[in-house]
Design an enzyme around this catalytic site. Sequence first.
Site, PDB file in Angstrom:
ATOM      1  N   CYS A  44      -1.851   8.768   3.404  1.00 33.06           N
ATOM      2  CA  CYS A  44      -1.588   8.248   2.055  1.00 33.06           C
ATOM      3  C   CYS A  44      -2.751   8.492   1.101  1.00 33.06           C
ATOM      4  O   CYS A  44      -2.556   8.502  -0.115  1.00 33.06           O
ATOM      5  CB  CYS A  44      -1.259   6.768   2.114  1.00 33.06           C
ATOM      6  SG  CYS A  44      -2.566   5.751   2.836  1.00 33.06           S
ATOM      7  N   GLU A  70       0.889  -1.167   0.000  1.00 33.99           N
ATOM      8  CA  GLU A  70       0.000   0.000   0.000  1.00 33.99           C
ATOM      9  C   GLU A  70       0.917   1.204   0.000  1.00 33.99           C
ATOM     10  O   GLU A  70       1.612   1.469   0.981  1.00 33.99           O
ATOM     11  CB  GLU A  70      -0.915  -0.030   1.224  1.00 33.99           C
ATOM     12  CG  GLU A  70      -2.054   0.963   1.154  1.00 33.99           C
ATOM     13  CD  GLU A  70      -1.669   2.306   1.726  1.00 33.99           C
ATOM     14  OE1 GLU A  70      -1.306   3.197   0.915  1.00 33.99           O
ATOM     15  OE2 GLU A  70      -1.724   2.473   2.940  1.00 33.99           O
TER      16      GLU A  70
END
Length: 539
Positions: free
Chosen positions: A278, A244
């Site tokens: 993120c 990720e």
Amino acid sequence: MTLDSNKVRLVMSDPVQLQSEPEAVKIPPFISTPVDHIPVIRATLKNAFKTGRTKSIQFRRQQLLSLAYLIKDNFHLFQQALASDLGRSHHETTILELGSTLTEVMTAYHNVAKWSKPEKARWSLNYFAMNPTIRKEPKGVVLIISPFNYPLWVSLGPFAGAIAAGNACTLKPSELTPAFSALLAELFPKYLDPDLYTVINGAIPEATKLLEFQWDHILFTGGSRIASIVLTAAAKTLSPVSTELGGKSPAVIDPNCDLKLTARRLVWGKVANAGQTCIAPDYALVPKSIVDQFVQACKDVLSDFYPEGAESSDSFARIVSPSHFNRIKGLLDRTEGEIVYGGGMNSQTKFIEPTIVTGVKGNDSLMGEEIFGPILPVIEVENVDEAIDFINARDHPLSLYVFSSNRAFKDKVAENTQSGAVVMNDTLTHCVAEGLPFGGIGPSGSGYHTGKYSFDMFTHLRSTLDNPTFLERLLWARYPPYNEQKAKSFMLLTLPSMPARTAAGGYAGSKRWGPLLIASVVAVSSFVLLIGRPRLVRA
């Protein structure tokens, strides 16, 4: 440990009584795990997993409940640790991490038995008699490498999935959050089986040593530069990896949207955790006709969020380290856009003020990499088509945000772009929405986690088949010596039929005679076997 139904109810019905200012608590010092201990820890995990005790659903539930209590019992300790590491307020930690992580652990606790049940394969005429089944089995000994920005949620959420799937697991938290990482290392052996679940603290030497070993799965969350190192190391040991990685997540603004609401939701997504998220909206694509109104709406929101200024506010976090501060400062120093709000910085406290920059072009310093800070570049576009072209000229983002009340506008953006997720009229919340997978595509990541998707990531789907002896009369054609008759016989049973082409270029319907024949033969064979059994005759 035994399950206590009263404790289960307590998790859900007796929430922690949050204090506005929790009293100071002592956080243990950060101590790196000795590198020469790592092989011993790895061997201990391997041997403990081989005992098979993680295959028990009861055991997994016990460990998941213990993990839930690890979080619940230590709410204030986690708040204090993350205030120390990130300058984050206790309330923001509760909103962003504690509640969602505890929910994810309890979701695994309540569903692990259902998730772990074997599944029958899709019914097939050719194979139903062989009882094709999918077993849900643990992959083995797994490794989770988590980042600094959401250290609780991105570590313990997937960790719950690893436990639910029946794995042994090592967690390597970030060295950039020393208070949190030290606290986790102290708490783990108090709540969880230390032979199966461990925390390894440290920086590059410890991570490098960990990656020398073969792991049955690795989950890495972080930046693309470190990801390439992790993937290279994993390739040498053939360790499967999920990543990720984030990236530059755009926000597309419809000129007819509710600007006030759009600004509130977008700005919150940008400034939460000081922009160190993120999936934060990295930049906004705004029609030229409403740029001034959009910017003013964002300014108004920031004034509402921080009436005395962000630097004086307890609700605004700080950048995690001097090196991260200097990187973000460098991006802003080199921009050719115009700073129309904010821009203030304090290197001593690692404070960067929420900042809006207009007139930003595609080749600007702010567009060269993920900002990971509270700076919002505004890029002017003529229309939604230009916005779509701008997005598609770059790497697929982890998230894409669309602010519009027009269904056609939203569909156009979603159908003509690629991203890990596409979210309409909000930011950030999709990663904790129950039932949704969280993951990237291409350079923004691979694989999915959260909830059952974390369980799936750490689960091996093991195919099983049990071919009964009475089917042997149907399988004679597969054995040598081969001849034309055997080949035709086997093709009749196994090859699917195809629609015939018509003169007009279309296709006619088809009939699956082979499978029907198999079903007929199996039915007849079963009947013959049944009537051929010896019967008891009463004298």
